[in-house]
Write an enzyme that holds these catalytic residues in place. Structure first.
Site, short mmCIF file in Angstrom:
data_model
loop_
_atom_site.label_atom_id
_atom_site.label_comp_id
_atom_site.label_asym_id
_atom_site.label_seq_id
_atom_site.Cartn_x
_atom_site.Cartn_y
_atom_site.Cartn_z
CE LYS A 23 74.27 -87.60 41.77
NZ LYS A 23 75.36 -87.44 40.77
CE LYS A 52 72.01 -81.09 32.27
NZ LYS A 52 72.28 -82.19 33.20
CE LYS A 81 75.12 -76.37 36.89
NZ LYS A 81 76.27 -75.77 36.17
CG ASP A 82 75.84 -84.13 39.07
OD1 ASP A 82 76.45 -85.08 39.56
OD2 ASP A 82 76.07 -82.94 39.37
CB ALA A 83 74.04 -87.52 33.46
#
Length: 407
Positions: A23, A52, A81-83
């Protein structure tokens, strides 16, 4: 990986990790929902597929609700869901014209498709999630090591640990859940609103110190608006002239549910850690989880049922404790009852006002579907997982950057 103060073991501890970094950019972590069913084209609900970037699901829902001038509660979703990622997921929106949804525009959200359907989306209305992940700061020579770990995970299954997301950015949601179950309101208020942590912004630390000193009016004045759930509780305590009992009554149901779920997850992770080297082997008295049917049964003869486990038709499971949780028998049952006893709890203690905590079983492993590895400006890994399974658990086994810690 970091989650609730526990050092979680690796299933592949005998294989080296590749290290690296996840990430670095949101684009390095791509998640796409695999729908359980397709929108029919008819009905009062709008199914909007969104993409997003750098936003949590809750943040995206709030932005869309604000733009449409509707309550966030009218927007359905299948999972969070992951940011810090690029994620594609479906949302359902009630009684809004499709054209209105199509015209929405946000810097971090794209509306990819809009179609009508008959029902609201709810958690669980999902077949799975597809991931494409780039690991940076590794060399191409790490590909064989990653492939060796994936081979073990594909054959034996991936440990179904709850990941760090479940325990919040203060890493204490499990503690809050335990205090709710114990109905210890004074300690809950202190843990939820006070006790600043070093990683928090200075103004938030200052506001939490005021809570520790029971200076409710000053804390309310300084409390950031984005922490609205906490602010609501502070306001109620201030209005009640410091009476803490009001906290449990005004805390919203969603927050309570998340906290108790985190406590359930914490206990599950402990049991899975103890069982890790045998997560694909059945024991007499196990509650076996039937993956396709999402049902469970007590194992009477482990030797008879083991071929079904070898075929990944069934798996040993652990409890998400609640009022009606089916507990194991024999030695697995002794371990399950022992962990409750260590916390001085019984299943009936999970009776929390306003919540229905029935309990459930969760398999100790999940299947790694369609894993692939290639090189493209970093080590690329793709796979598909069942709903509720954490990709970070897969990546922790592969990378082994640090202690596999869930806190």
């Amino acid at each position: 990986m970091n989650s609730a103060g526990m050092n979680l073991p690796y299933l592949t501890a005998d294989l080296p990790g590749i290290g690296g970094k996840l990430k670095h950019y949101p684009e390095d972590f791509f998640v796409e929902e695999v729908p359980l069913y397709q929108a029919s084209g008819e009905g009062q609900h709008i199914y909007a597929e969104i993409e997003k970037v750098g936003l949590s699901t809750y943040a995206a829902i709030k932005m869309i609700a604000q733009a449409l001038k509707i309550s966030p509660g009218t927007i359905g979703y299948t999972g969070l869901k992951d940011a810090q990622a690029v994620t594609r997921q479906m949302l359902s929106i009630e009684k809004v014209a499709p054209e209105t949804v199509k015209e929405l525009s946000f810097p971090q959200i794209k509306i990819l498709s809009v179609r009508n359907h008959t029902n609201k989306l709810k958690p669980g209305h999902l077949a799975g999630n597809r991931f494409v992940i780039r690991v940076r700061e590794v060399g191409q020579e790490t590909v064989p090591a990653a492939e060796a770990v994936l081979d073990v995970l594909t054959k034996r299954g991936v440990p179904n640990f709850f990941g760090e997301q479940r325990f919040g950015n203060r890493n204490n949601t499990h503690r809050l859940g335990e205090l709710l179950v114990r109905k210890n309101v004074a300690e809950f208020v202190a843990e939820y609103l006070g006790r600043p942590q070093a990683h928090e912004a200075l103004h938030i630390q200052a506001a939490r110190r005021l809570i520790d000193e029971q200076r409710w009016a000053e804390a309310l004045a300084q409390w950031p608006g984005k922490l609205s759930d906490e602010r609501q509780v502070i306001a109620a305590i201030h209005k009640a002239e410091g009476q803490l009992d009001i906290a449990f009554r005004v805390l919203n149901k969603r927050a309570k549910s998340l906290f108790v779920a985190a406590f359930q997850a914490y206990l599950f992770n402990i049991l899975l850690s103890e069982r890790l080297d045998r997560l694909d082997q059945l024991e007499h008295g196990d509650v076996a989880y039937i993956h396709q049917k999402r049902a469970s049964f007590i194992v009477q003869d482990a030797a008879v049922e083991q071929p079904r486990a070898d075929a990944f038709e069934i798996s040993p499971s652990g409890p998400l404790f609640g009022l009606k949780t089916l507990l194991a028998e024999g030695e697995p049952g002794r371990r399950e009852r022992a962990i409750l006893a260590e916390h001085h709890l019984l299943p009936e203690d999970f009776r929390v006002p306003g919540l229905k905590i029935q309990g459930a079983r969760r398999p100790y492993r999940f299947r790694l579907n369609d894993p692939r590895i290639w090189w493209d400006d970093g080590l690329m890994i793709s796979f598909e997982l069942q709903p509720g399974a954490y990709a970070t658990t897969v990546m922790a086994e592969i990378m082994k950057n640090e202690l596999h810690q869930l806190s």
